[in-house]
Design a protein around this motif. Structure first.
Motif, PDB file in Angstrom:
ATOM      1  N   LEU A 170       0.256  -1.234  -0.182  1.00  0.00           N
ATOM      2  CA  LEU A 170      -0.400   0.616   0.130  1.00  0.00           C
ATOM      3  C   LEU A 170       0.770   1.170  -0.243  1.00  0.00           C
ATOM      4  N   LEU A 171       0.750   1.856  -0.885  1.00  0.00           N
ATOM      5  CA  LEU A 171       1.537   3.276  -0.659  1.00  0.00           C
ATOM      6  C   LEU A 171       0.927   4.362  -0.461  1.00  0.00           C
ATOM      7  N   VAL A 172       0.871   5.232   0.174  1.00  0.00           N
ATOM      8  CA  VAL A 172       0.289   6.505   1.591  1.00  0.00           C
ATOM      9  C   VAL A 172       0.648   8.097   1.601  1.00  0.00           C
ATOM     10  N   GLY A 173       2.088   8.028   0.704  1.00  0.00           N
ATOM     11  CA  GLY A 173       2.419   8.567   0.881  1.00  0.00           C
ATOM     12  C   GLY A 173       4.136   9.174  -0.026  1.00  0.00           C
ATOM     13  N   TYR A 174       3.864  10.379  -0.202  1.00  0.00           N
ATOM     14  CA  TYR A 174       5.242  10.469  -0.512  1.00  0.00           C
ATOM     15  C   TYR A 174       6.414  11.292  -0.079  1.00  0.00           C
ATOM     16  N   MET A 175       8.142  11.053  -0.079  1.00  0.00           N
ATOM     17  CA  MET A 175       9.154  12.222   0.335  1.00  0.00           C
ATOM     18  C   MET A 175       9.550  12.834  -0.686  1.00  0.00           C
ATOM     19  N   LYS A 176      10.148  14.028  -0.654  1.00  0.00           N
ATOM     20  CA  LYS A 176      11.536  14.643  -1.600  1.00  0.00           C
ATOM     21  C   LYS A 176      12.529  13.798  -1.358  1.00  0.00           C
ATOM     22  N   ILE A 177      13.538  14.044  -2.196  1.00  0.00           N
ATOM     23  CA  ILE A 177      14.565  12.582  -1.886  1.00  0.00           C
ATOM     24  C   ILE A 177      16.134  13.032  -2.560  1.00  0.00           C
ATOM     25  N   PRO A 178      17.205  13.234  -2.424  1.00  0.00           N
ATOM     26  CA  PRO A 178      18.290  13.950  -2.494  1.00  0.00           C
ATOM     27  C   PRO A 178      18.807  14.075  -4.428  1.00  0.00           C
ATOM     28  N   SER A 179      18.496  14.596  -4.851  1.00  0.00           N
ATOM     29  CA  SER A 179      18.991  14.627  -6.582  1.00  0.00           C
ATOM     30  C   SER A 179      20.379  13.806  -6.538  1.00  0.00           C
ATOM     31  N   LYS A 180      21.240  13.625  -5.893  1.00  0.00           N
ATOM     32  CA  LYS A 180      22.440  12.978  -5.693  1.00  0.00           C
ATOM     33  C   LYS A 180      22.444  11.943  -5.960  1.00  0.00           C
ATOM     34  N   LEU A 181      21.276  11.225  -5.339  1.00  0.00           N
ATOM     35  CA  LEU A 181      21.317  10.088  -5.617  1.00  0.00           C
ATOM     36  C   LEU A 181      20.243   9.185  -6.753  1.00  0.00           C
ATOM     37  N   ASN A 182      20.536  10.101  -7.368  1.00  0.00           N
ATOM     38  CA  ASN A 182      19.759   9.996  -8.940  1.00  0.00           C
ATOM     39  C   ASN A 182      18.581   9.202  -8.865  1.00  0.00           C
ATOM     40  N   GLU A 183      17.658   9.096  -7.852  1.00  0.00           N
ATOM     41  CA  GLU A 183      16.930   7.972  -8.223  1.00  0.00           C
ATOM     42  C   GLU A 183      15.378   8.287  -8.398  1.00  0.00           C
ATOM     43  N   GLY A 184      15.538   9.785  -8.772  1.00  0.00           N
ATOM     44  CA  GLY A 184      14.179  10.304  -9.069  1.00  0.00           C
ATOM     45  C   GLY A 184      13.971  11.107  -8.074  1.00  0.00           C
ATOM     46  N   LYS A 185      12.786  12.376  -8.361  1.00  0.00           N
ATOM     47  CA  LYS A 185      12.479  12.971  -6.936  1.00  0.00           C
ATOM     48  C   LYS A 185      12.355  13.569  -6.189  1.00  0.00           C
ATOM     49  N   ILE A 186      11.519  11.689  -5.489  1.00  0.00           N
ATOM     50  CA  ILE A 186      10.364  11.727  -5.095  1.00  0.00           C
ATOM     51  C   ILE A 186      10.783   9.424  -4.345  1.00  0.00           C
ATOM     52  N   CYS A 187      10.153   9.260  -3.120  1.00  0.00           N
ATOM     53  CA  CYS A 187      10.650   7.878  -2.611  1.00  0.00           C
ATOM     54  C   CYS A 187       9.360   8.160  -2.525  1.00  0.00           C
ATOM     55  N   PHE A 188       8.513   6.643  -2.460  1.00  0.00           N
ATOM     56  CA  PHE A 188       6.984   6.399  -2.404  1.00  0.00           C
ATOM     57  C   PHE A 188       7.038   6.084  -0.918  1.00  0.00           C
ATOM     58  N   ILE A 189       5.827   6.868   0.328  1.00  0.00           N
ATOM     59  CA  ILE A 189       6.033   5.803   1.332  1.00  0.00           C
ATOM     60  C   ILE A 189       5.057   4.841   1.091  1.00  0.00           C
ATOM     61  N   THR A 190       5.944   4.095   1.662  1.00  0.00           N
ATOM     62  CA  THR A 190       4.953   2.626   2.021  1.00  0.00           C
ATOM     63  C   THR A 190       4.271   1.691   3.371  1.00  0.00           C
ATOM     64  N   ALA A 191       3.459   0.868   3.299  1.00  0.00           N
ATOM     65  CA  ALA A 191       2.976   0.222   4.366  1.00  0.00           C
ATOM     66  C   ALA A 191       3.064  -1.111   3.658  1.00  0.00           C
ATOM     67  N   ASN A 192       3.653  -2.167   4.481  1.00  0.00           N
ATOM     68  CA  ASN A 192       3.905  -3.250   3.913  1.00  0.00           C
ATOM     69  C   ASN A 192       2.809  -4.075   4.771  1.00  0.00           C
ATOM     70  N   SER A 193       2.697  -6.063   4.857  1.00  0.00           N
ATOM     71  CA  SER A 193       2.329  -6.497   5.416  1.00  0.00           C
ATOM     72  C   SER A 193       2.536  -7.951   5.968  1.00  0.00           C
ATOM     73  N   TRP A 194       3.918  -7.393   6.626  1.00  0.00           N
ATOM     74  CA  TRP A 194       5.351  -8.496   7.115  1.00  0.00           C
ATOM     75  C   TRP A 194       5.688  -7.921   8.333  1.00  0.00           C
ATOM     76  N   GLY A 195       4.638  -7.646   9.473  1.00  0.00           N
ATOM     77  CA  GLY A 195       5.069  -7.016  10.098  1.00  0.00           C
ATOM     78  C   GLY A 195       5.871  -5.836  11.124  1.00  0.00           C
TER      79      GLY A 195
END
Length: 227
Positions: A170-195
């Motif tokens: 489940l995707l519940v939000g997103y946040m900005k990440i540093p451009s130097k990572l070269n991973e895009g502008k954001i990362c998506f906050i997720t909730a998993n189901s593995w405890g």
């Protein structure tokens, strides 16, 4: 989204049901109702071909369950208390029928949801406070992470299991990440189901680049309202 404790699906292939149920719980909580709903029922409702007779086909997708609930003339989704989930598998009977009578004492139902396909549509749904049920192929660094999952680490060695072929989260939000990572502008906050032992308390942030490379090419489901 973070107020609701992350559940553990155990070894059953019920990730889509858990992601979907959590989305419904978040939507309810947004309207002032805090309740744990039945993952067992959502898995059952997601598999219409496994409701009258036992079947061995594993996994599911929540679209059938959401449509069933939305089109129901009365609330169909029971609480977790009325229809509890069992982590133990029943070979040859994925939906574990016949379900208990409490599983058909509906208390809530899906009022509205919609499908999202593009990254911009996913972001727009999250901006509106709508959790998004999503599906991905998994990489070793997804299994063991400290709260961040990056594409550049995807090929590092590590253990995977049957979930790697396809897993719903489940995707519940997103946040900005540093451009130097070269991973895009954001990362998506997720909730998993593995405890709560997975990631950080059961959550992690998946980089935009990881999302683009490992997502399933299917419409994801954004939950708008549950009553």
């Amino acid at each position: 989204a973070f107020d609701i404790r992350v559940k553990d699906q155990g070894k059953r292939p019920t990730c889509s049901a858990f992601a979907s149920t959590r989305a419904l719980e978040i939507s309810l909580a947004q309207n002032g109702t805090k309740k744990r709903l039945s993952d067992q029922y959502i898995y059952y409702a997601s598999k219409p071909y496994c409701q009258k007779s036992p079947c061995s086909k594993k996994g599911s997708w929540a679209l059938s369950a959401f449509n069933k609930s939305k089109n129901s003339s009365s609330p169909d989704i029971p609480s977790e208390k009325l229809c509890p989930y069992s982590k133990s598998q029943k070979r040859g009977n994925e939906t574990q029928i016949p379900l208990k009578n409490g599983c058909f004492q509906g208390q809530h139902q899906v009022k509205n949801f919609h499908e999202v396909k593009s990254l911009s549509q996913i972001i727009r749904a999250l901006d509106r406070g709508q959790p998004v049920v999503s599906g991905f192929k998994l990489t070793p660094n997804f299994y063991r992470n400290k709260g961040v999952v990056l594409y550049k680490d995807a090929n590092k060695s590590g253990k995977v299991d049957s979930h790697a072929a396809g897993h719903a989260i489940l995707l519940v939000g997103y946040m900005k990440i540093p451009s130097k990572l070269n991973e895009g502008k954001i990362c998506f906050i997720t909730a998993n189901s593995w405890g709560v032992g997975w990631g950080k308390g059961g959550h992690a942030c998946l980089s935009e680049k990881w999302i683009k490379n490992f997502r399933f090419n299917i419409p994801f489901l954004a939950v708008e309202k549950v009553i």
